[in-house]
Write a protein that holds these residues in place. Structure first.
Motif, PDB file in Angstrom:
ATOM      1  N   THR A   7     -12.586 -35.802 -48.968  1.00 54.22           N
ATOM      2  CA  THR A   7     -12.886 -35.359 -46.903  1.00 54.22           C
ATOM      3  C   THR A   7     -13.323 -36.113 -46.750  1.00 54.22           C
ATOM      4  OG1 THR A   7     -13.408 -33.160 -46.856  1.00 54.22           O
ATOM      5  CG2 THR A   7     -13.109 -34.023 -45.680  1.00 54.22           C
ATOM      6  N   TYR A   8     -12.167 -37.299 -45.919  1.00 48.08           N
ATOM      7  CA  TYR A   8     -13.182 -38.154 -45.113  1.00 48.08           C
ATOM      8  C   TYR A   8     -14.085 -37.487 -43.553  1.00 48.08           C
ATOM      9  CZ  TYR A   8     -13.293 -41.327 -41.373  1.00 48.08           C
ATOM     10  OH  TYR A   8     -13.865 -43.009 -40.922  1.00 48.08           O
ATOM     11  N   LEU A   9     -15.763 -38.460 -43.516  1.00 47.78           N
ATOM     12  CA  LEU A   9     -16.463 -37.488 -42.864  1.00 47.78           C
ATOM     13  C   LEU A   9     -17.023 -38.605 -41.704  1.00 47.78           C
ATOM     14  CD1 LEU A   9     -19.036 -36.187 -46.156  1.00 47.78           C
ATOM     15  CD2 LEU A   9     -17.037 -34.463 -44.400  1.00 47.78           C
ATOM     16  N   GLY A  10     -16.696 -39.783 -42.054  1.00 54.73           N
ATOM     17  CA  GLY A  10     -17.113 -41.021 -41.100  1.00 54.73           C
ATOM     18  C   GLY A  10     -17.290 -42.094 -42.063  1.00 54.73           C
ATOM     19  N   PHE A  54     -24.948 -44.193 -40.219  1.00 55.42           N
ATOM     20  CA  PHE A  54     -23.966 -43.233 -40.522  1.00 55.42           C
ATOM     21  C   PHE A  54     -23.358 -42.774 -39.082  1.00 55.42           C
ATOM     22  CE2 PHE A  54     -21.867 -39.322 -40.443  1.00 55.42           C
ATOM     23  CZ  PHE A  54     -20.526 -39.386 -41.951  1.00 55.42           C
ATOM     24  N   ILE A  55     -21.758 -43.067 -38.744  1.00 52.39           N
ATOM     25  CA  ILE A  55     -21.138 -42.767 -37.854  1.00 52.39           C
ATOM     26  C   ILE A  55     -19.915 -41.904 -38.042  1.00 52.39           C
ATOM     27  CG2 ILE A  55     -19.151 -43.702 -36.066  1.00 52.39           C
ATOM     28  CD1 ILE A  55     -20.750 -45.967 -36.717  1.00 52.39           C
TER      29      ILE A  55
END
Length: 70
Positions: free
Chosen positions: A3-6, A13-14
């Motif tokens: 899953t793409y979190l940022g 972290f963005i």
């Protein structure tokens, strides 16, 4: 499961940005004042009014058109 979190940058972290399916664009002048002050009254005064119809009605009233440029 992936899953793409940022993304990670040198600054930290963005997290990913969330985009709604129906963005709401309102000009922040007179139309913003009218909607923030009288939204409930405008919805109650119209049959089957929704937030979208109130926004479009205010833009139509102020600018005389509901085209995309407004």
């Amino acid at each position: 499961v992936q899953t793409y979190l940022g993304k990670i940058t040198p600054d930290g972290f963005i997290p990913k940005s969330v985009v709604s399916k129906h963005p709401v664009y309102v000009e922040f002048g007179l139309s913003h004042f009218i909607i923030s002050s009288f939204k409930r009254d405008l919805i109650r005064s119209s049959f089957r009014a929704t937030d979208d119809t109130v926004y479009l009605g205010v833009v139509q009233y102020i600018f005389g058109s509901c085209q995309d440029i407004f």
